[in-house]
Design a protein around this motif. Structure first.
Motif: not given
Length: 238
Positions: A110-128
């Protein structure tokens, strides 16, 4: 009688000589048509006939073998029986499985599932929160925030770098500069700045946690997913 024979024998040479002189004194025969007739010499020998050339002997070729053919015997009309179609059943395959043991036909993967984009795996950052006792540094930080919101990242980077030259040990300034470098798609430079921010923020656990989360996002942009998991685990410890 003997006297007459003697006289005849003696007068015979004289007669022959006189006839010869008479023959040589005769005029030539008349010529008709402008050309004299040449009489053939009956005493001349005929010219030898040319011999025909000898024919080269040709090599005898072996006689071609003769093939005897016999008519085929009539065995009657040929009859054919129709073949029954073979029923086939589709092969069940397991997704991700390799070739089936003992079979020469590999299974369809079966075709492998496409890898997620790097931006989709990045976590949101809180303001400092930023704190500084220098009004010049505060003004430069405000100008950098306005330029970043308007999309002028180069001007924002220049303002933060001027502020760092004024306060070179301010961990919040290094964190802000790391954020701007990440927005400029320069993950390696952003990673180095975030590590320096985490090093300078000795007693600020919140700033350390945000710095390591930023390092994890920079690892994701560099396709270093193992490093991103390690950086996030480090951030969860604060």
């Amino acid at each position: 009688m003997p006297i007459k024979r003697l006289v005849l024998v003696c007068s015979l040479p004289i007669l022959v000589t006189g006839c010869a002189e008479f023959y040589g004194s005769q005029p030539p025969a008349p010529v008709y048509g402008g050309q004299p007739r040449v009489q053939p010499n009956i005493y001349a020998k005929p010219a030898p006939k040319p011999k025909p050339p000898k024919k080269a002997k040709q090599a005898k070729r072996p006689a071609a073998p003769t093939v005897e053919t016999q008519p085929l015997k009539d065995s009657g009309p040929i009859t054919t029986t129709p073949m029954e179609p073979i029923e086939t059943t589709p092969m069940e395959t397991v997704p991700g499985a390799g070739a089936i043991p003992g079979s020469a036909v590999p299974s369809v993967q079966a075709p492998a599932a496409p890898l997620p984009e790097p931006t989709e795996m990045m976590q949101p950052l809180e303001p400092v929160a930023f704190v500084s006792s220098s009004p010049a540094v505060g003004a430069l930080v405000s100008a950098a925030d306005q330029n970043s919101q308007s999309g002028n990242l180069d001007s924002a980077v220049a303002a933060i770098e001027r502020a760092i030259r004024i306060e070179p040990r301010n961990a919040a300034l290094f964190y802000k500069l790391a954020e701007l470098r990440l927005k400029q798609s320069k993950p390696r430079l952003a990673e180095d700045l975030a590590k320096k921010s985490a090093l300078l923020a000795s007693g600020n656990a919140r700033l350390k946690r945000q710095s390591w989360l930023l390092i994890g996002n920079a690892k994701v942009m560099q396709q270093d997913f193992a490093g991103a998991r390690a950086a996030r685990a480090k951030a969860a410890s604060f």
